[in-house]
Design a protein around this motif. Structure first.
Motif, PDB file in Angstrom:
ATOM      1  N   THR A 299       4.523  17.686 -36.068  1.00 38.36           N
ATOM      2  CA  THR A 299       3.947  18.865 -35.438  1.00 38.36           C
ATOM      3  C   THR A 299       3.482  18.601 -34.016  1.00 38.36           C
ATOM      4  O   THR A 299       3.087  19.519 -33.324  1.00 38.36           O
TER       5      THR A 299
ATOM      6  N   PRO B  59       3.305  29.166 -32.555  1.00 39.00           N
ATOM      7  CA  PRO B  59       2.536  29.985 -33.500  1.00 39.00           C
ATOM      8  C   PRO B  59       3.378  31.122 -34.072  1.00 39.00           C
ATOM      9  O   PRO B  59       4.182  31.729 -33.378  1.00 39.00           O
ATOM     10  N   GLN B  60       3.168  31.376 -35.347  1.00 38.27           N
ATOM     11  CA  GLN B  60       3.815  32.468 -36.054  1.00 38.27           C
ATOM     12  C   GLN B  60       2.736  33.247 -36.794  1.00 38.27           C
ATOM     13  O   GLN B  60       1.630  32.741 -37.007  1.00 38.27           O
TER      14      GLN B  60
ATOM     15  N   GLY C 213       0.271  34.192 -39.269  1.00 37.54           N
ATOM     16  CA  GLY C 213      -0.264  33.432 -40.386  1.00 37.54           C
ATOM     17  C   GLY C 213      -0.107  31.935 -40.244  1.00 37.54           C
ATOM     18  O   GLY C 213      -0.515  31.178 -41.132  1.00 37.54           O
ATOM     19  N   ASP C 214       0.471  31.469 -39.143  1.00 36.17           N
ATOM     20  CA  ASP C 214       0.683  30.032 -38.938  1.00 36.17           C
ATOM     21  C   ASP C 214       0.221  29.682 -37.525  1.00 36.17           C
ATOM     22  O   ASP C 214       1.012  29.665 -36.585  1.00 36.17           O
TER      23      ASP C 214
ATOM     24  N   ALA D 136      -3.753  31.567 -32.918  1.00 36.97           N
ATOM     25  CA  ALA D 136      -2.534  32.130 -33.493  1.00 36.97           C
ATOM     26  C   ALA D 136      -1.689  32.860 -32.456  1.00 36.97           C
ATOM     27  O   ALA D 136      -0.716  33.513 -32.808  1.00 36.97           O
TER      28      ALA D 136
ATOM     29  N   GLU E 177      -5.167  19.785 -35.940  1.00 41.86           N
ATOM     30  CA  GLU E 177      -3.887  20.296 -36.428  1.00 41.86           C
ATOM     31  C   GLU E 177      -4.126  21.483 -37.352  1.00 41.86           C
ATOM     32  O   GLU E 177      -5.003  21.444 -38.221  1.00 41.86           O
ATOM     33  N   ALA E 178      -3.370  22.522 -37.150  1.00 40.04           N
ATOM     34  CA  ALA E 178      -3.500  23.689 -38.022  1.00 40.04           C
ATOM     35  C   ALA E 178      -2.976  23.347 -39.412  1.00 40.04           C
ATOM     36  O   ALA E 178      -1.975  22.632 -39.542  1.00 40.04           O
TER      37      ALA E 178
ATOM     38  N   THR F  27      -1.013  23.471 -42.857  1.00 37.73           N
ATOM     39  CA  THR F  27       0.291  24.008 -43.242  1.00 37.73           C
ATOM     40  C   THR F  27       0.083  25.188 -44.168  1.00 37.73           C
ATOM     41  O   THR F  27      -0.660  25.098 -45.148  1.00 37.73           O
ATOM     42  N   PRO F  28       0.683  26.330 -43.850  1.00 39.48           N
ATOM     43  CA  PRO F  28       0.492  27.505 -44.706  1.00 39.48           C
ATOM     44  C   PRO F  28       1.017  27.249 -46.118  1.00 39.48           C
ATOM     45  O   PRO F  28       2.097  26.673 -46.299  1.00 39.48           O
ATOM     46  N   GLN F  29       0.227  27.627 -47.090  1.00 42.12           N
ATOM     47  CA  GLN F  29       0.614  27.433 -48.476  1.00 42.12           C
ATOM     48  C   GLN F  29       1.470  28.604 -48.944  1.00 42.12           C
ATOM     49  O   GLN F  29       1.201  29.760 -48.593  1.00 42.12           O
TER      50      GLN F  29
END
Length: 345
Positions: free
Chosen positions: A219, A228-229, A231-232, A252, A330-331, A333-335
């Motif tokens: 990353t 950025p996306q 929700g991510d 975001a 670090e953001a 990781t979206p679950q």
């Protein structure tokens, strides 16, 4: 024979006025070094002659200032013509307009605009050398640093030309407090300088640590972040000191505005040292940059103040606005969304 003796000799002889004026005018070129001595000598001359010589000196100074304004404008226009390809490259890589890094032009003189942009150019050159692992010393001047960047193929000939031209014009302005560029030419100079800074950010700073990037997490590569996306987020700002301590803020957006006003993406309350529109973080092709928006008390990355040039941000860096300190993390990781189990009858 000293200067005073020359003047006494010339004054005591009945020479033609043109010869006298030429001799004294030549002498007046040393006014910068011998200002007090020349003033004393002029005071000993007959008043009409002293007044005449003073007027001639003033005319030369005014003509010199006007000549600089003309040359400055011509050089800037010539540079703009050669920067069209670079402008196209930067605009194609720019997701949105670049935020204004200084006060509004109307609140600054043309001289102030040029000198501020000139300082940003010098900083970006030194930052580019650092990113390209080029050793520098306090004695390394900007032209030498530009030459090294060119020899290392870190910059192309057009960028080297623009850097040298803009640096030389700024240096001449800095050396003579009496010089004043035209306001329109000063704004054009600033636009060119901002364009070169953007190119250096995208083409040198963002990619200057390729070897280092190999050992980093996927990353982050040489300061790189995932785009950025929804929700991510690209990163998290974790409050570690001041009014924001213990709070977490997700970045975001590609352009993340920070300040005390409610219209910012990150609104900092309870910190009297944070300006209404204090700073911003901007995502550029995998890298994150910190900009100061002309704040009263400055923006700091690892306690180094962000001035004209935006600074490259890495994970674990600390950013301070007023008394509010954040650590870049670090953001997560979206679950994946868990679906309810399917019931089979």
């Amino acid at each position: 024979m000293g200067v005073e003796n020359i003047l006494e000799y010339l004054t005591s002889r009945t020479v033609q006025l043109t010869t006298l004026v030429l001799a004294i005018t030549t002498l007046l070129t040393y006014v910068v070094v011998f200002r007090e001595q020349v003033a004393l000598l002029l005071s000993k001359l007959p008043r009409p002659l002293a007044q005449l010589l003073s007027n001639i000196s003033l005319v030369k100074y005014v003509v010199g200032k006007h000549a600089f304004q003309i040359e400055f404008g011509q050089q800037v226009q010539k540079a703009k013509g050669r920067a069209k390809g670079i402008a196209a490259t930067v605009m194609a890589s720019r997701p949105m307009p670049v935020p204004n890094l200084s006060r509004e032009p109307g609140k600054q003189t043309g001289r102030d605009l040029v000198l501020a942009a000139w300082g940003a150019l010098q900083q970006i050159v030194y930052d580019a050398c650092t990113a390209s692992h080029m050793p520098l010393t306090p004695a390394t001047r900007i032209p030498e640093a530009i030459r090294r960047l060119g020899n290392a193929n870190a910059i192309n000939e057009e960028i080297a030309y623009l850097l040298n031209l803009l640096y030389d014009l700024g240096q001449r302005l800095a050396d003579d407090p009496g010089l004043r560029p035209q306001e329109g030419d000063a704004r054009s100079y600033k636009e060119l300088a901002d364009l070169v800074v953007d190119w250096m950010m995208l083409s040198v700073l963002a990619w200057g640590n390729g070897e280092e990037s190999k050992s980093r997490r996927p990353t982050e590569v040489g300061g790189r972040f995932v785009q950025p996306q929804p929700g991510d987020p690209v990163a998290l700002l974790v409050g570690i000191s001041g009014p924001v301590r213990g709070q977490r803020f997700a970045m975001a957006q590609e352009h993340y505005r920070i300040g005390s006003n409610a219209d910012n993406d990150l609104c900092i309350t309870g910190d009297d040292y944070v300006s209404a529109h204090h700073a911003s973080l901007r995502y550029e092709k995998g890298s994150l940059f910190l900009f100061d928006q002309g704040s009263r008390n400055g923006s700091f990355l690892n306690e180094k103040q962000v001035r004209g040039t935006p600074m490259l941000v890495r994970q674990d860096d600390q950013i301070r606005f007023g008394e509010s300190v954040f650590q870049v993390a670090e953001a997560p990781t979206p679950q994946p969304t868990r679906r309810p189990p399917t019931i089979v009858h």
